[in-house]
Design a protein around this motif. Structure first.
Motif, PDB file in Angstrom:
ATOM      1  N   SER A 157     -96.605 -18.647  93.723  1.00  0.00           N
ATOM      2  CA  SER A 157     -98.016 -18.249  93.778  1.00  0.00           C
ATOM      3  C   SER A 157     -98.824 -19.424  94.316  1.00  0.00           C
ATOM      4  CB  SER A 157     -98.502 -17.889  92.376  1.00  0.00           C
ATOM      5  OG  SER A 157     -98.493 -19.052  91.553  1.00  0.00           O
ATOM      6  N   THR A 158    -100.079 -19.194  94.631  1.00  0.00           N
ATOM      7  CA  THR A 158    -100.944 -20.277  95.113  1.00  0.00           C
ATOM      8  C   THR A 158    -101.014 -21.397  94.080  1.00  0.00           C
ATOM      9  OG1 THR A 158    -102.258 -18.687  96.360  1.00  0.00           O
ATOM     10  CG2 THR A 158    -103.253 -20.836  95.968  1.00  0.00           C
ATOM     11  N   GLU A 159    -101.125 -21.033  92.816  1.00  0.00           N
ATOM     12  CA  GLU A 159    -101.184 -22.039  91.744  1.00  0.00           C
ATOM     13  C   GLU A 159     -99.887 -22.837  91.660  1.00  0.00           C
ATOM     14  OE1 GLU A 159    -101.815 -22.359  86.884  1.00  0.00           O
ATOM     15  OE2 GLU A 159    -101.595 -20.396  87.842  1.00  0.00           O
ATOM     16  N   GLN A 160     -98.763 -22.144  91.744  1.00  0.00           N
ATOM     17  CA  GLN A 160     -97.467 -22.829  91.695  1.00  0.00           C
ATOM     18  C   GLN A 160     -97.259 -23.722  92.915  1.00  0.00           C
ATOM     19  OE1 GLN A 160     -94.995 -19.367  91.286  1.00  0.00           O
ATOM     20  NE2 GLN A 160     -95.142 -19.329  89.047  1.00  0.00           N
ATOM     21  N   GLN A 161     -97.728 -23.241  94.064  1.00  0.00           N
ATOM     22  CA  GLN A 161     -97.656 -24.053  95.277  1.00  0.00           C
ATOM     23  C   GLN A 161     -98.434 -25.356  95.111  1.00  0.00           C
ATOM     24  OE1 GLN A 161     -95.709 -24.540  98.181  1.00  0.00           O
ATOM     25  NE2 GLN A 161     -96.140 -22.407  98.692  1.00  0.00           N
ATOM     26  N   ASN A 162     -99.604 -25.252  94.475  1.00  0.00           N
ATOM     27  CA  ASN A 162    -100.420 -26.451  94.221  1.00  0.00           C
ATOM     28  C   ASN A 162     -99.736 -27.394  93.246  1.00  0.00           C
ATOM     29  OD1 ASN A 162    -102.462 -25.635  95.938  1.00  0.00           O
ATOM     30  ND2 ASN A 162    -103.639 -24.596  94.335  1.00  0.00           N
ATOM     31  N   ILE A 163     -99.124 -26.829  92.209  1.00  0.00           N
ATOM     32  CA  ILE A 163     -98.379 -27.653  91.242  1.00  0.00           C
ATOM     33  C   ILE A 163     -97.257 -28.407  91.962  1.00  0.00           C
ATOM     34  CG2 ILE A 163     -96.778 -27.567  89.269  1.00  0.00           C
ATOM     35  CD1 ILE A 163     -98.459 -25.120  88.269  1.00  0.00           C
ATOM     36  N   TRP A 164     -96.537 -27.669  92.808  1.00  0.00           N
ATOM     37  CA  TRP A 164     -95.431 -28.274  93.548  1.00  0.00           C
ATOM     38  C   TRP A 164     -95.922 -29.393  94.463  1.00  0.00           C
ATOM     39  CZ3 TRP A 164     -90.487 -28.935  93.260  1.00  0.00           C
ATOM     40  CH2 TRP A 164     -89.755 -29.323  94.380  1.00  0.00           C
ATOM     41  N   GLN A 165     -96.976 -29.137  95.208  1.00  0.00           N
ATOM     42  CA  GLN A 165     -97.497 -30.146  96.144  1.00  0.00           C
ATOM     43  C   GLN A 165     -97.986 -31.391  95.409  1.00  0.00           C
ATOM     44  OE1 GLN A 165     -97.189 -30.203  99.280  1.00  0.00           O
ATOM     45  NE2 GLN A 165     -96.574 -28.107  99.713  1.00  0.00           N
ATOM     46  N   PRO A 294     -78.341 -27.843  82.811  1.00  0.00           N
ATOM     47  CA  PRO A 294     -78.537 -29.182  82.237  1.00  0.00           C
ATOM     48  C   PRO A 294     -79.415 -30.084  83.103  1.00  0.00           C
ATOM     49  CG  PRO A 294     -76.228 -28.547  82.103  1.00  0.00           C
ATOM     50  CD  PRO A 294     -76.907 -27.512  82.945  1.00  0.00           C
ATOM     51  N   THR A 295     -79.300 -29.931  84.420  1.00  0.00           N
ATOM     52  CA  THR A 295     -80.111 -30.737  85.337  1.00  0.00           C
ATOM     53  C   THR A 295     -81.577 -30.338  85.255  1.00  0.00           C
ATOM     54  OG1 THR A 295     -78.184 -30.969  86.788  1.00  0.00           O
ATOM     55  CG2 THR A 295     -80.317 -31.488  87.744  1.00  0.00           C
ATOM     56  N   LEU A 296     -81.859 -29.051  85.186  1.00  0.00           N
ATOM     57  CA  LEU A 296     -83.242 -28.586  85.027  1.00  0.00           C
ATOM     58  C   LEU A 296     -83.815 -28.989  83.669  1.00  0.00           C
ATOM     59  CD1 LEU A 296     -83.149 -25.008  86.613  1.00  0.00           C
ATOM     60  CD2 LEU A 296     -84.095 -27.104  87.604  1.00  0.00           C
ATOM     61  N   GLU A 297     -82.962 -29.038  82.654  1.00  0.00           N
ATOM     62  CA  GLU A 297     -83.432 -29.468  81.330  1.00  0.00           C
ATOM     63  C   GLU A 297     -83.913 -30.915  81.350  1.00  0.00           C
ATOM     64  OE1 GLU A 297     -80.096 -28.447  78.899  1.00  0.00           O
ATOM     65  OE2 GLU A 297     -80.630 -26.312  78.877  1.00  0.00           O
ATOM     66  N   TYR A 298     -83.242 -31.778  82.127  1.00  0.00           N
ATOM     67  CA  TYR A 298     -83.733 -33.145  82.330  1.00  0.00           C
ATOM     68  C   TYR A 298     -85.166 -33.102  82.872  1.00  0.00           C
ATOM     69  CZ  TYR A 298     -79.289 -35.906  82.136  1.00  0.00           C
ATOM     70  OH  TYR A 298     -78.138 -36.560  81.762  1.00  0.00           O
ATOM     71  N   VAL A 299     -85.390 -32.271  83.890  1.00  0.00           N
ATOM     72  CA  VAL A 299     -86.695 -32.202  84.547  1.00  0.00           C
ATOM     73  C   VAL A 299     -87.769 -31.757  83.551  1.00  0.00           C
ATOM     74  CG1 VAL A 299     -88.042 -31.090  86.372  1.00  0.00           C
ATOM     75  CG2 VAL A 299     -85.666 -31.753  86.820  1.00  0.00           C
ATOM     76  N   ILE A 300     -87.484 -30.696  82.817  1.00  0.00           N
ATOM     77  CA  ILE A 300     -88.453 -30.168  81.849  1.00  0.00           C
ATOM     78  C   ILE A 300     -88.785 -31.216  80.788  1.00  0.00           C
ATOM     79  CG2 ILE A 300     -88.752 -28.445  80.007  1.00  0.00           C
ATOM     80  CD1 ILE A 300     -86.938 -26.587  81.770  1.00  0.00           C
ATOM     81  N   GLU A 301     -87.737 -31.843  80.265  1.00  0.00           N
ATOM     82  CA  GLU A 301     -87.891 -32.815  79.180  1.00  0.00           C
ATOM     83  C   GLU A 301     -88.676 -34.048  79.628  1.00  0.00           C
ATOM     84  OE1 GLU A 301     -84.866 -35.859  76.872  1.00  0.00           O
ATOM     85  OE2 GLU A 301     -84.071 -33.917  77.477  1.00  0.00           O
ATOM     86  N   VAL A 302     -88.339 -34.593  80.776  1.00  0.00           N
ATOM     87  CA  VAL A 302     -88.986 -35.823  81.243  1.00  0.00           C
ATOM     88  C   VAL A 302     -90.408 -35.552  81.730  1.00  0.00           C
ATOM     89  CG1 VAL A 302     -88.875 -37.686  82.945  1.00  0.00           C
ATOM     90  CG2 VAL A 302     -86.795 -36.937  81.779  1.00  0.00           C
ATOM     91  N   ALA A 303     -90.594 -34.483  82.503  1.00  0.00           N
ATOM     92  CA  ALA A 303     -91.938 -34.174  83.020  1.00  0.00           C
ATOM     93  C   ALA A 303     -92.927 -33.910  81.876  1.00  0.00           C
ATOM     94  CB  ALA A 303     -91.876 -32.977  83.961  1.00  0.00           C
ATOM     95  N   ALA A 304     -92.426 -33.374  80.759  1.00  0.00           N
ATOM     96  CA  ALA A 304     -93.291 -33.080  79.607  1.00  0.00           C
ATOM     97  C   ALA A 304     -93.825 -34.344  78.936  1.00  0.00           C
ATOM     98  CB  ALA A 304     -92.531 -32.236  78.593  1.00  0.00           C
ATOM     99  N   GLN A 305     -93.274 -35.496  79.290  1.00  0.00           N
ATOM    100  CA  GLN A 305     -93.727 -36.761  78.688  1.00  0.00           C
ATOM    101  C   GLN A 305     -94.941 -37.352  79.405  1.00  0.00           C
ATOM    102  OE1 GLN A 305     -90.353 -39.479  78.394  1.00  0.00           O
ATOM    103  NE2 GLN A 305     -88.996 -37.774  77.861  1.00  0.00           N
ATOM    104  N   SER A 313     -93.475 -29.264  84.378  1.00  0.00           N
ATOM    105  CA  SER A 313     -92.574 -28.957  83.269  1.00  0.00           C
ATOM    106  C   SER A 313     -92.744 -27.508  82.808  1.00  0.00           C
ATOM    107  CB  SER A 313     -92.828 -29.921  82.107  1.00  0.00           C
ATOM    108  OG  SER A 313     -91.972 -29.647  81.024  1.00  0.00           O
ATOM    109  N   ASP A 314     -93.995 -27.095  82.641  1.00  0.00           N
ATOM    110  CA  ASP A 314     -94.277 -25.736  82.162  1.00  0.00           C
ATOM    111  C   ASP A 314     -93.808 -24.673  83.154  1.00  0.00           C
ATOM    112  OD1 ASP A 314     -95.390 -26.776  79.891  1.00  0.00           O
ATOM    113  OD2 ASP A 314     -97.473 -26.545  80.534  1.00  0.00           O
ATOM    114  N   TRP A 315     -94.056 -24.924  84.443  1.00  0.00           N
ATOM    115  CA  TRP A 315     -93.661 -23.948  85.471  1.00  0.00           C
ATOM    116  C   TRP A 315     -92.140 -23.756  85.489  1.00  0.00           C
ATOM    117  CZ3 TRP A 315     -91.736 -25.680  90.633  1.00  0.00           C
ATOM    118  CH2 TRP A 315     -91.335 -24.593  91.416  1.00  0.00           C
ATOM    119  N   ILE A 316     -91.405 -24.859  85.461  1.00  0.00           N
ATOM    120  CA  ILE A 316     -89.947 -24.744  85.514  1.00  0.00           C
ATOM    121  C   ILE A 316     -89.412 -24.106  84.230  1.00  0.00           C
ATOM    122  CG2 ILE A 316     -87.785 -26.065  85.601  1.00  0.00           C
ATOM    123  CD1 ILE A 316     -89.193 -27.951  87.570  1.00  0.00           C
TER     124      ILE A 316
END
Length: 333
Positions: A157-165, A294-305, A313-316
């Motif tokens: 979505s436009t919002e997700q695109q902005n989060i990604w960028q 497991p690799t995505l869990e690293y991303v969620i866990e670290v980005a949440a810090q 983190s929330d989007w993924i």
């Protein structure tokens, strides 16, 4: 003549065919194929690396560079560069991945952190490309293209695109602000071997000039093995002290170093999750699918810090993970 017949012919020019035994070894994530060759009670590794699919120039050039720096690598004994056939020294079958239940694990990691600092100080060579903003962005796109678009068939979505960028811009800038060193780029448990009480390094051909923390992330936040948090913290502190001792950092605080480490890990793990999908979709290699979650869990866990990465983190966690889980279920994993 088939490629395998040409390979046999290459082997026979260096070893008498009557006394050779050739056994296939499980292939890695690349297009290369490996065999173990036994000849007169000696063992060698045969590498089939088709130059139509793989650029072998860095493999050959960097073998010389890193060997001259004192690192233990597979020696190139015979080669036919035109066909992409190589006979290498055999470093055995024991990888760091086979030693992760060993009582001396933390000591091994400390040795390998020190070795990575020495590797980082290897002088720049022509075969090492710069790991610049375009290169980093290209690797991040692997996640968006192969995992999001192709593996789970999702449109942003436009919002997700902005989060990604916003998130990827932050990651790129954080990687670029670190000291630039010689970087292995895949310094993990499956590419580090134990050979006669020494550590040997394989798959070094993708070495680049890049951010200080990249190889440390590859080692300590391995996509194939998760260290307990207290052990990771201890080893990260050891890494900070060791990098200071070897002159790779000077005035940076541990907090700054950890920030670099964490965000470098996010970039690496986003890329790796995308590569695991690409290996399946493009190359038909199913064995890496189990490493995606497991690799995505690293991303969620670290980005949440980090507040600036909460949205990533929330989007993924909310949008990407459930679709990945569903796709893996469909693939019976």
């Amino acid at each position: 003549m088939t490629r395998f017949e040409s390979l046999q012919q290459f082997i026979n020019t260096h070893f008498s065919e009557q006394s050779c035994a050739l056994n296939a070894i499980t292939a890695d994530a690349s297009f290369r194929r490996y065999y173990r060759l036994n000849f007169e009670n000696k063992s060698f590794i045969v590498m089939d690396s088709d130059p139509k699919k793989v650029n072998n120039v860095p493999y050959i050039a960097l073998n010389k560079v890193f060997s001259e720096q004192g690192f233990l690598l597979p020696s190139i004994i015979y080669s036919d560069e035109q066909q992409g056939f190589f006979i290498l020294s055999d470093l055995g079958s024991t990888h760091l991945a086979d030693l992760l239940d060993d009582a001396n694990r933390s000591e091994y990691y400390q040795q390998l952190i020190s070795l990575s600092a020495k590797w980082a100080k290897t002088p720049k060579a022509p075969a090492m490309n710069p790991y610049d903003s375009d290169f980093i962005a290209l690797e991040l796109d692997i996640f968006k293209n192969w995992l999001v678009n192709d593996f789970i068939s999702a449109e942003l979505s436009t919002e997700q695109q902005n989060i990604w960028q916003t998130s990827t811009s932050l990651l790129i800038n954080t990687l670029l602000e670190q000291p630039t060193v010689t970087m292995h780029r895949d310094y993990h448990s499956r590419n580090i071997m134990r050979c006669e009480q020494q550590w040997a390094i394989i798959d070094y051909q993708d070495a680049v000039q890049g951010p200080l923390c990249y190889d440390l992330v590859s080692l300590l936040r391995d996509c194939y093995f998760k260290l307990p948090n207290d052990e990771l913290t201890h080893l990260l502190e050891f890494g900070y002290d060791e990098f200071k001792r070897q002159g790779l950092i000077t005035n940076e605080s541990f907090a700054q170093f950890k920030y670099w480490f964490d965000l470098t890990g996010l970039q690496r793990h986003l890329k790796a999750a995308g590569i695991f999908c690409r290996l399946y979709l493009r190359d038909g290699k199913k064995g890496y699918l189990a490493n995606i979650l497991p690799t995505l869990e690293y991303v969620i866990e670290v980005a949440a810090q980090y507040p600036e990465l909460y949205d990533l983190s929330d989007w993924i966690k909310a949008s990407v993970m459930p679709k990945v889980q569903q796709r893996l279920k469909e693939e019976q994993l």
